[in-house]
Enzyme design. Sequence first.
Site, PDB file in Angstrom:
ATOM      1  N   HIS A 159       0.999   1.516  -5.708  1.00 30.61           N
ATOM      2  CA  HIS A 159      -0.354   0.961  -5.761  1.00 30.61           C
ATOM      3  C   HIS A 159      -1.353   2.058  -6.153  1.00 30.61           C
ATOM      4  CE1 HIS A 159      -4.068  -1.063  -4.734  1.00 30.61           C
ATOM      5  NE2 HIS A 159      -4.302  -0.198  -3.762  1.00 30.61           N
TER       6      HIS A 159
ATOM      7  N   HIS B   6       0.841  -1.207   0.000  1.00 29.25           N
ATOM      8  CA  HIS B   6       0.000   0.000   0.000  1.00 29.25           C
ATOM      9  C   HIS B   6       0.875   1.255   0.000  1.00 29.25           C
ATOM     10  CE1 HIS B   6      -3.220  -2.841   1.340  1.00 29.25           C
ATOM     11  NE2 HIS B   6      -3.900  -2.093   0.496  1.00 29.25           N
TER      12      HIS B   6
ATOM     13  N   HIS C 268      -7.031   7.074  -2.654  1.00 27.05           N
ATOM     14  CA  HIS C 268      -7.890   6.082  -2.001  1.00 27.05           C
ATOM     15  C   HIS C 268      -7.214   5.289  -0.873  1.00 27.05           C
ATOM     16  CE1 HIS C 268      -5.996   2.846  -4.292  1.00 27.05           C
ATOM     17  NE2 HIS C 268      -6.609   2.010  -3.483  1.00 27.05           N
TER      18      HIS C 268
END
Length: 528
Positions: free
Chosen positions: A285, A281, A321
Amino acid sequence: MVCAGTRQAKQGALTIVRRSSSKGKEAAAPTDEQLDQLDLDPEHLPAVDTPDACDKAALRLRYLLRQLNRGEISAETLQKNLQYAAKVLEAVYIDETKEPRPEGDQRAAPAPLPRRRLRTPCWARCSIDRPEAKRLADEDDELSEVQPDAVPPEVREWLASTFTRQLATAKRKSDEKPKFRSVAHAIRAGIFVDRIYRRVTSTALMQFPQDVVRVLKTLDEWSFDVFALNEAAGGAAIKYLGYELLNRYGMIHKFKVPPTVLENFLGRIEEGYCKFHNPYHNNLHAADVAQTVHYMLCQTGLMNWLSDLEIFATLVAAVVHDFEHTGTTNNFHVMSGSDTALLYNDRAVLENHHISAAFRLLRDEECNILQNLSRDEFREFRTLVIDMVLATDMSFHFQQLKNMRAMLTLAEPVVDKSKAASLVLHCCDISHPAKRWDLHHRWTMSLLDEFFLQGDKERELGLPFSPLCDRNNTLVAESQIGFIEFIVEPSMGVCADMLECVLGPLHGAKGPREPRGEGGKGDYHCLD
Ligand code: AMP
Ligand code: ZN
């Protein structure tokens, strides 16, 4: 520009009629004396949707032109005044873009499908010495030479939708038809402002290193190599990819995002992704998901169904996100009683943090890419981003698919744009098993590394291992097959049905395909 002599400004929309005093002639150009006395302070301007604003904007454009010729103008003054002029033009109400219907035809006009054209990549604009880039830049410039009478309908449609808001928001009274000539003047003036604005912004556009340009040439491909991009970009994948995407979709231009502010924003987002040095993460990504969203938008035609603001929100949602992801799961936050879990009451802990931290960053003026959005645009953008990022919480996965599937089985499905974009983002978030093997393999190894590091922490804290987190007892291959079969494939299936449902009719397909049923291969089942 010819503007309203009659004072009939309405909310956010200004109707153009010919200036009554000019009787068909062009308005007289302002004298040098008038221009010399001009107060350039943008604070003292009338609201953009008032007739007075047209005069003021025109006067300022003349002034800017003169000062540009003399080379006596600061970039800031130029930018502020052009922004004002652009907003005035956007408030202008034009309803002459539709084809005339035959007399007596009472049918509702079919909804036109505006075909978007992605913009010239900014690295091509920056280096116009290369022939391919020059051709694209020339195409852009040619637009400015278009004579209004020669504008084909689709170009007029594009111009009107770019320089006015009426297509989406306003309705005209039948007795308020503007003359096409006056519309044409507005369009020409719009092109004029647009061209100057582009010149100002393109000189300020970020420079792209040659290696980054080389990788970005494959930006439209499904198996785009984001690892190669990150290497070429010296670890700044988000900075170049985010910038490039927002430019390609015309967001920098449409929402007047100051280039340096965008650069600051993306830089800070990138830093946030690197804060915890996560194997999975991280900024890579985020860049990967944003590129996959781009693929979905442009290769399926979804971008033609969404508004500019919806596209802007979708791209930004993809970029932020997982912002400041801790490299641990929601389950870990809850079980370890982290501050973040406490703050968000154990619900969608990470997702709430990603959104909140991103919007906090936007409060910093130097990073506020939304600074030129209207209040309404900002509210809509914020709601969309919140909905989309919250929907990346995997605990919402089955519910999300179930809701969408139920809606698609209705006799007349009506797909909500925010729900559609949320499903697309969710699918892109878990799309790597559908990419080239080497890419998928690398992502999976990184995620498992991250899970195992969490397992190590869990062991230290005396917590039970979360699923897939025990490095000594995890069935990697089986877990992957399960993930693909029960999560990824069904998600892609529902997403495909949804896209067919909304885009099929627009692209002339016979109708939506039968949605996938509940029992056959490709269906998902709750794992627990
Ligand atoms: P996000 O955390 O927002 O990136 O959501 C994607 C989630 O999908 C991850 O957190 C994982 O739970 C899951 N996921 C992605 N790739 C894999 C994989 N190869 N194996 C198992 N789960 C995965
Ligand atoms: Zn993610």
